[in-house]
Design a protein around this motif. Structure first.
Motif, PDB file in Angstrom:
ATOM      1  N   LEU A 243     -29.999  33.360  -2.126  1.00  0.00           N
ATOM      2  CA  LEU A 243     -30.563  32.892  -3.204  1.00  0.00           C
ATOM      3  C   LEU A 243     -30.801  31.517  -3.539  1.00  0.00           C
ATOM      4  O   LEU A 243     -32.003  31.086  -3.478  1.00  0.00           O
ATOM      5  CB  LEU A 243     -30.078  33.399  -4.490  1.00  0.00           C
ATOM      6  N   ALA A 244     -29.901  30.774  -3.055  1.00  0.00           N
ATOM      7  CA  ALA A 244     -29.941  29.231  -2.765  1.00  0.00           C
ATOM      8  C   ALA A 244     -30.972  28.612  -1.949  1.00  0.00           C
ATOM      9  O   ALA A 244     -31.820  27.928  -2.136  1.00  0.00           O
ATOM     10  CB  ALA A 244     -28.629  28.481  -2.640  1.00  0.00           C
ATOM     11  N   VAL A 245     -30.942  29.303  -0.640  1.00  0.00           N
ATOM     12  CA  VAL A 245     -32.051  29.169   0.536  1.00  0.00           C
ATOM     13  C   VAL A 245     -33.256  29.662  -0.248  1.00  0.00           C
ATOM     14  O   VAL A 245     -34.364  28.728   0.136  1.00  0.00           O
ATOM     15  CB  VAL A 245     -31.719  29.730   1.530  1.00  0.00           C
ATOM     16  N   VAL A 246     -33.491  30.664  -0.666  1.00  0.00           N
ATOM     17  CA  VAL A 246     -34.758  30.927  -0.969  1.00  0.00           C
ATOM     18  C   VAL A 246     -35.419  30.138  -2.123  1.00  0.00           C
ATOM     19  O   VAL A 246     -36.689  29.895  -2.106  1.00  0.00           O
ATOM     20  CB  VAL A 246     -34.605  32.517  -1.632  1.00  0.00           C
ATOM     21  N   THR A 247     -34.545  29.734  -3.059  1.00  0.00           N
ATOM     22  CA  THR A 247     -35.049  28.777  -4.157  1.00  0.00           C
ATOM     23  C   THR A 247     -35.480  27.839  -3.569  1.00  0.00           C
ATOM     24  O   THR A 247     -36.365  27.130  -4.077  1.00  0.00           O
ATOM     25  CB  THR A 247     -34.020  28.626  -5.159  1.00  0.00           C
ATOM     26  N   ILE A 248     -34.782  26.890  -2.706  1.00  0.00           N
ATOM     27  CA  ILE A 248     -35.169  25.635  -2.158  1.00  0.00           C
ATOM     28  C   ILE A 248     -36.685  25.775  -1.209  1.00  0.00           C
ATOM     29  O   ILE A 248     -37.672  25.048  -1.445  1.00  0.00           O
ATOM     30  CB  ILE A 248     -34.318  25.074  -1.546  1.00  0.00           C
ATOM     31  N   PHE A 249     -36.437  26.678  -0.336  1.00  0.00           N
ATOM     32  CA  PHE A 249     -37.777  26.937   0.475  1.00  0.00           C
ATOM     33  C   PHE A 249     -39.052  27.388  -0.126  1.00  0.00           C
ATOM     34  O   PHE A 249     -40.163  26.723   0.107  1.00  0.00           O
ATOM     35  CB  PHE A 249     -37.392  27.967   1.393  1.00  0.00           C
TER      36      PHE A 249
END
Length: 323
Positions: A243-249
């Motif tokens: 979820l953290a990677v998805v939010t940033i990308f």
């Protein structure tokens, strides 16, 4: 379909205002690039060597890590060269090739992130059926589908861009051949190319975003119905890294390619491009190693094994000397 005769070369301007810091930027970028390669390579190594990580979640993660290495390698080596020796001419064919692979790997990343979200949805919302629904064949097909979709998607917009007329020498106000700055330099009618790039970008980003969002809405709904607090925390921890990677990308890419201003390159656009082209791939191994207990456990096991092998080697060397 590349029109080399009408546009033989381009100059990537990069960050002209920061040329006095060339050595510092080159060193920083080189360290970041090596960290991306080594960090994501470590995740691939752990996912394939540790038996406890031989599950679909880490199969997708190893695909994602390899994708991040490829994605970054499209732009960063050229940036390093420009910082080290200065901006040099880039042929139109090479520019189109760089653009194609950038969007090939970027599009694949969107679909793979959606696939990883779907995997977490099945694991949390349908735990009993999960081994049947997400077996090795299903996970391989989903990963292959993401790569194939990413490979095919850029063909149409790249075909439109490659037919645009350009002057004999052009300066691209960016650090890589991006669609917006390149289309802006064309001397012909760019309406169809602009429309095609926007439509393909919107479909890919919004479709994958909706699939990912739907998976997480269902995941959160299921987690909220778990009676124990420890159960809720355990369920959420399995998808928090993703979820953290998805939010940033998604945040940076939507700002660049879906917002109306994306066709006009500014210094802010280039900074945002650095975030999703360099910073996000660098954060990926940090997020997945620091926030994932299974990966940390596998890493500790590898470190312990290396130490033990080192001690055994020292004993073998010391024994003949003592005797």
């Amino acid at each position: 379909m590349v029109n080399d005769t009408s546009a033989p070369e381009f100059i990537l301007l990069g960050f002209p205002g920061l040329q006095k810091f060339r050595l510092l930027l080159f060193t920083t970028l080189l360290i970041a690039y090596l960290f991306i390669l080594l960090g994501n390579g470590l995740i691939i190594l752990l996912s394939n060597t540790d038996v406890s990580l031989h599950i679909p979640m880490y199969f997708f993660l190893s695909n994602f890590s390899f994708l991040e290495m490829c994605y970054t390698s499209v732009t960063v080596p050229r940036m390093l060269e420009d910082f080290f020796v200065g901006s040099r001419a880039l042929s139109f064919r090479n520019c189109i090739t760089q653009m194609y692979f950038f969007f090939f790997f970027g599009t694949t990343e969107f679909f793979l992130l959606a696939t990883m979200a779907y995997d977490r949805y099945l694991a949390i919302c349908h735990p009993l059926q999960y081994p049947l629904l997400m077996d090795s064949r299903s996970s391989a097909c989903l990963a292959l589908g993401s790569w194939l979709s990413g490979f095919l998607t850029p063909f149409l917009p790249i075909a439109f861009i490659s037919q645009l007329p350009f002057n004999s020498s052009n300066q691209i106000n960016h650090f890589f051949c991006d669609t917006g700055p390149l289309i802006k330099l064309s001397t012909g009618n760019t309406f169809l190319a602009d429309t095609m790039v926007f439509l393909v970008s919107a479909v890919v980003v919004l479709l994958s975003f909706l699939l990912t969002l739907t998976s997480y809405v269902l995941i959160v709904s299921t987690i909220c119905h778990i009676p124990s607090a420890s159960g809720r925390q355990k369920a959420f921890s399995t998808c928090s890294s993703h979820l953290a990677v998805v939010t940033i990308f998604y945040g940076t890419v939507i700002f660049m390619y879906i917002c109306p201003h994306s066709g006009q390159t500014s210094d802010m656009d280039k900074v945002v491009s650095v975030v999703y082209a360099v910073v996000t791939p660098m954060l990926n191994p940090i997020i997945y190693t620091l926030r994932n207990r299974d990966v940390k456990r596998a890493l500790e096991k590898v470190i312990s094994q290396v130490k033990n092998n080192h001690l055994r080697l020292k004993r073998k060397i010391c024994l003949p000397v003592l005797s």
